[in-house]
Design a protein around this motif. Structure first.
Motif, PDB file in Angstrom:
ATOM      1  N   ALA A 191       0.708  -1.187   0.047  1.00 42.49           N
ATOM      2  CA  ALA A 191      -0.013  -0.035   0.149  1.00 42.49           C
ATOM      3  C   ALA A 191       0.847   1.209   0.023  1.00 42.49           C
ATOM      4  O   ALA A 191       0.344   2.420  -0.234  1.00 42.49           O
ATOM      5  CB  ALA A 191      -0.831  -0.018   1.073  1.00 42.49           C
ATOM      6  N   ASP A 192       2.002   1.053   0.357  1.00 44.43           N
ATOM      7  CA  ASP A 192       3.167   2.221   0.473  1.00 44.43           C
ATOM      8  C   ASP A 192       4.019   2.281  -0.614  1.00 44.43           C
ATOM      9  O   ASP A 192       4.352   1.330  -1.309  1.00 44.43           O
ATOM     10  CB  ASP A 192       3.658   2.214   1.845  1.00 44.43           C
ATOM     11  CG  ASP A 192       2.776   2.481   3.058  1.00 44.43           C
ATOM     12  OD1 ASP A 192       1.833   3.136   2.964  1.00 44.43           O
ATOM     13  OD2 ASP A 192       3.017   1.447   3.866  1.00 44.43           O
ATOM     14  N   PRO A 218       8.282   9.431   1.037  1.00 48.02           N
ATOM     15  CA  PRO A 218       7.996  10.510   0.235  1.00 48.02           C
ATOM     16  C   PRO A 218       7.330  11.478   1.244  1.00 48.02           C
ATOM     17  O   PRO A 218       6.496  11.419   1.996  1.00 48.02           O
ATOM     18  CB  PRO A 218       7.051  10.217  -0.818  1.00 48.02           C
ATOM     19  CG  PRO A 218       6.394   8.924  -0.501  1.00 48.02           C
ATOM     20  CD  PRO A 218       7.183   8.098   0.432  1.00 48.02           C
ATOM     21  N   PRO A 219       7.853  12.588   1.177  1.00 52.93           N
ATOM     22  CA  PRO A 219       7.250  13.902   1.883  1.00 52.93           C
ATOM     23  C   PRO A 219       5.939  14.183   1.530  1.00 52.93           C
ATOM     24  O   PRO A 219       5.514  13.991   0.324  1.00 52.93           O
ATOM     25  CB  PRO A 219       8.255  14.914   1.691  1.00 52.93           C
ATOM     26  CG  PRO A 219       8.840  14.858   0.331  1.00 52.93           C
ATOM     27  CD  PRO A 219       8.891  13.277   0.340  1.00 52.93           C
ATOM     28  N   LYS A 220       5.078  14.567   2.464  1.00 55.02           N
ATOM     29  CA  LYS A 220       3.829  14.998   2.165  1.00 55.02           C
ATOM     30  C   LYS A 220       3.773  16.583   1.415  1.00 55.02           C
ATOM     31  O   LYS A 220       4.416  17.472   2.035  1.00 55.02           O
ATOM     32  CB  LYS A 220       2.898  15.185   3.269  1.00 55.02           C
ATOM     33  CG  LYS A 220       2.622  13.705   3.864  1.00 55.02           C
ATOM     34  CD  LYS A 220       1.858  13.661   4.980  1.00 55.02           C
ATOM     35  CE  LYS A 220       1.274  12.230   5.486  1.00 55.02           C
ATOM     36  NZ  LYS A 220       0.402  12.378   6.632  1.00 55.02           N
ATOM     37  N   THR A 224       0.256  16.886  -4.561  1.00 54.65           N
ATOM     38  CA  THR A 224       1.223  16.001  -4.856  1.00 54.65           C
ATOM     39  C   THR A 224       0.424  14.475  -4.311  1.00 54.65           C
ATOM     40  O   THR A 224       0.403  14.525  -3.106  1.00 54.65           O
ATOM     41  CB  THR A 224       2.380  16.114  -4.302  1.00 54.65           C
ATOM     42  OG1 THR A 224       2.900  17.244  -5.221  1.00 54.65           O
ATOM     43  CG2 THR A 224       3.218  15.003  -5.016  1.00 54.65           C
ATOM     44  N   THR A 225       0.316  13.462  -5.187  1.00 49.87           N
ATOM     45  CA  THR A 225       0.150  11.901  -4.758  1.00 49.87           C
ATOM     46  C   THR A 225       1.063  11.332  -5.497  1.00 49.87           C
ATOM     47  O   THR A 225       1.389  11.260  -6.718  1.00 49.87           O
ATOM     48  CB  THR A 225      -1.257  11.741  -5.178  1.00 49.87           C
ATOM     49  OG1 THR A 225      -2.337  12.759  -4.422  1.00 49.87           O
ATOM     50  CG2 THR A 225      -1.600  10.359  -4.658  1.00 49.87           C
ATOM     51  N   TRP A 226       2.068  10.526  -4.329  1.00 57.04           N
ATOM     52  CA  TRP A 226       3.016   9.773  -4.966  1.00 57.04           C
ATOM     53  C   TRP A 226       2.470   8.389  -5.375  1.00 57.04           C
ATOM     54  O   TRP A 226       2.068   7.598  -4.636  1.00 57.04           O
ATOM     55  CB  TRP A 226       4.124   9.387  -3.930  1.00 57.04           C
ATOM     56  CG  TRP A 226       4.781  10.720  -3.577  1.00 57.04           C
ATOM     57  CD1 TRP A 226       4.298  11.597  -2.389  1.00 57.04           C
ATOM     58  CD2 TRP A 226       6.102  11.524  -4.024  1.00 57.04           C
ATOM     59  NE1 TRP A 226       5.256  12.661  -2.170  1.00 57.04           N
ATOM     60  CE2 TRP A 226       6.224  12.508  -2.981  1.00 57.04           C
ATOM     61  CE3 TRP A 226       6.802  11.116  -4.943  1.00 57.04           C
ATOM     62  CZ2 TRP A 226       7.227  13.311  -3.334  1.00 57.04           C
ATOM     63  CZ3 TRP A 226       8.025  11.696  -5.041  1.00 57.04           C
ATOM     64  CH2 TRP A 226       8.287  13.030  -4.225  1.00 57.04           C
ATOM     65  N   TRP A 227       2.358   7.825  -6.725  1.00 57.87           N
ATOM     66  CA  TRP A 227       1.653   6.796  -6.950  1.00 57.87           C
ATOM     67  C   TRP A 227       1.927   6.375  -8.238  1.00 57.87           C
ATOM     68  O   TRP A 227       2.832   7.230  -9.101  1.00 57.87           O
ATOM     69  CB  TRP A 227       0.202   6.733  -6.916  1.00 57.87           C
ATOM     70  CG  TRP A 227      -0.176   7.705  -7.963  1.00 57.87           C
ATOM     71  CD1 TRP A 227      -0.004   8.996  -8.211  1.00 57.87           C
ATOM     72  CD2 TRP A 227      -1.394   7.468  -8.879  1.00 57.87           C
ATOM     73  NE1 TRP A 227      -0.738   9.430  -9.066  1.00 57.87           N
ATOM     74  CE2 TRP A 227      -1.766   8.539  -9.757  1.00 57.87           C
ATOM     75  CE3 TRP A 227      -2.223   6.303  -9.099  1.00 57.87           C
ATOM     76  CZ2 TRP A 227      -2.579   8.710 -10.612  1.00 57.87           C
ATOM     77  CZ3 TRP A 227      -3.458   6.174 -10.244  1.00 57.87           C
ATOM     78  CH2 TRP A 227      -3.435   7.205 -10.721  1.00 57.87           C
ATOM     79  N   PHE A 228       1.754   5.082  -9.046  1.00 61.73           N
ATOM     80  CA  PHE A 228       2.195   4.616 -10.265  1.00 61.73           C
ATOM     81  C   PHE A 228       1.212   4.051 -11.170  1.00 61.73           C
ATOM     82  O   PHE A 228       1.245   3.812 -12.249  1.00 61.73           O
ATOM     83  CB  PHE A 228       3.116   3.386 -10.134  1.00 61.73           C
ATOM     84  CG  PHE A 228       4.426   3.552  -9.732  1.00 61.73           C
ATOM     85  CD1 PHE A 228       5.464   3.759 -10.446  1.00 61.73           C
ATOM     86  CD2 PHE A 228       4.886   3.578  -8.311  1.00 61.73           C
ATOM     87  CE1 PHE A 228       6.737   4.250 -10.320  1.00 61.73           C
ATOM     88  CE2 PHE A 228       6.316   3.861  -8.113  1.00 61.73           C
ATOM     89  CZ  PHE A 228       7.308   4.188  -8.907  1.00 61.73           C
ATOM     90  N   GLY A 229      -0.164   4.471 -10.385  1.00 61.04           N
ATOM     91  CA  GLY A 229      -1.431   4.049 -11.316  1.00 61.04           C
ATOM     92  C   GLY A 229      -1.619   2.563 -10.939  1.00 61.04           C
ATOM     93  O   GLY A 229      -1.069   1.913 -10.267  1.00 61.04           O
TER      94      GLY A 229
END
Length: 233
Positions: A191-192, A218-220, A224-229
């Motif tokens: 999930a992370d 990753p910083p908040k 911005t949303t850190w993701w790969f789809g």
């Protein structure tokens, strides 16, 4: 009960072995199966830009999913499936900083993120750098605002990149080796996601060694949303 217990132990051991293969860089590096014939149905060429003459990397689809395909390498030697950059030693020629970036970014190119064994990874960069890049960085179609306006595949808005304290890749040349240090966004299938700093050592003929120097969440960052789809099923 003993046969059932034996089967359970065997399944646990198999799971541990498969988990190691997935997490260990280069664990699949040695070709173990013959590649399909050249020019199979639906195949297309993948270009790094540093291949030696006569070497071709071909994307070969399998199954019905649009992201279901593998790489196969063809050339003067017997063809083989490509699972890691280590296998390309002797099949590429690295002569410059631009060449070595093309080479290492082949591993983190968003288009090929589901092909490689191991973690999914994307280089963290500002979108302004991705717009002018020709060697493996990607420009996502972002909305202009909101939580999804930055972060896909590790590509950030310019403001978010400055806030992130991440740095652009550095490339040095020493003792006949290129050394690339860069920050990547990594997805292990949980999930992370995580930020890792990689140090990649590359020789002129494509010899490749990767070290992970650090790892952190990753910083908040606003918008911005850190993701790969989506991941493949």
């Amino acid at each position: 009960m003993k046969p059932i217990r034996g089967v359970a132990v065997a399944l646990i051991c198999l799971s541990l072995v498969l988990a190691w293969f997935r997490s260990e860089p280069g664990a699949w590096a040695k070709p173990s199966r013959e590649a399909p014939p050249a020019n199979p149905r639906g195949a297309k060429r993948a270009v790094i830009g540093v291949e030696r003459p006569g070497t071709s990397i071909i994307q070969i689809p399998f199954g019905g999913a649009p992201i279901g395909y593998s790489f196969a390498v063809y050339g003067s030697k017997p063809p083989f499936w490509l699972d890691s950059l280590e296998q390309l030693k002797g099949r590429v020629q690295i002569n410059s900083m631009e060449d070595v970036l093309k080479f290492v970014r082949f591993r983190t190119n968003h288009e090929y993120r589901f092909v490689w064994h191991g973690d999914i990874a994307g280089e963290v960069c500002p979108i302004s750098a991705a717009l002018i890049s020709t060697d493996g960085l990607h420009v996502p179609s972002y909305p202009t605002s909101g939580p999804w306006a930055s972060g896909l595949f590790g590509v950030l808005s310019d403001d978010a990149f400055r806030t992130s304290n991440c740095e652009a890749p550095t490339v040095t040349f020493s003792h006949s080796r290129w050394i690339v240090t860069r920050t990547v966004l990594v997805d292990r299938g949980t999930a992370d996601v995580f930020l890792q700093v990689w140090r990649e050592t590359v020789t002129r003929d494509g010899g490749y060694v990767r070290e992970t120097l650090s790892e952190s969440p990753p910083p908040k960052i606003e918008n911005t949303t850190w993701w790969f789809g989506a991941r493949p099923l």
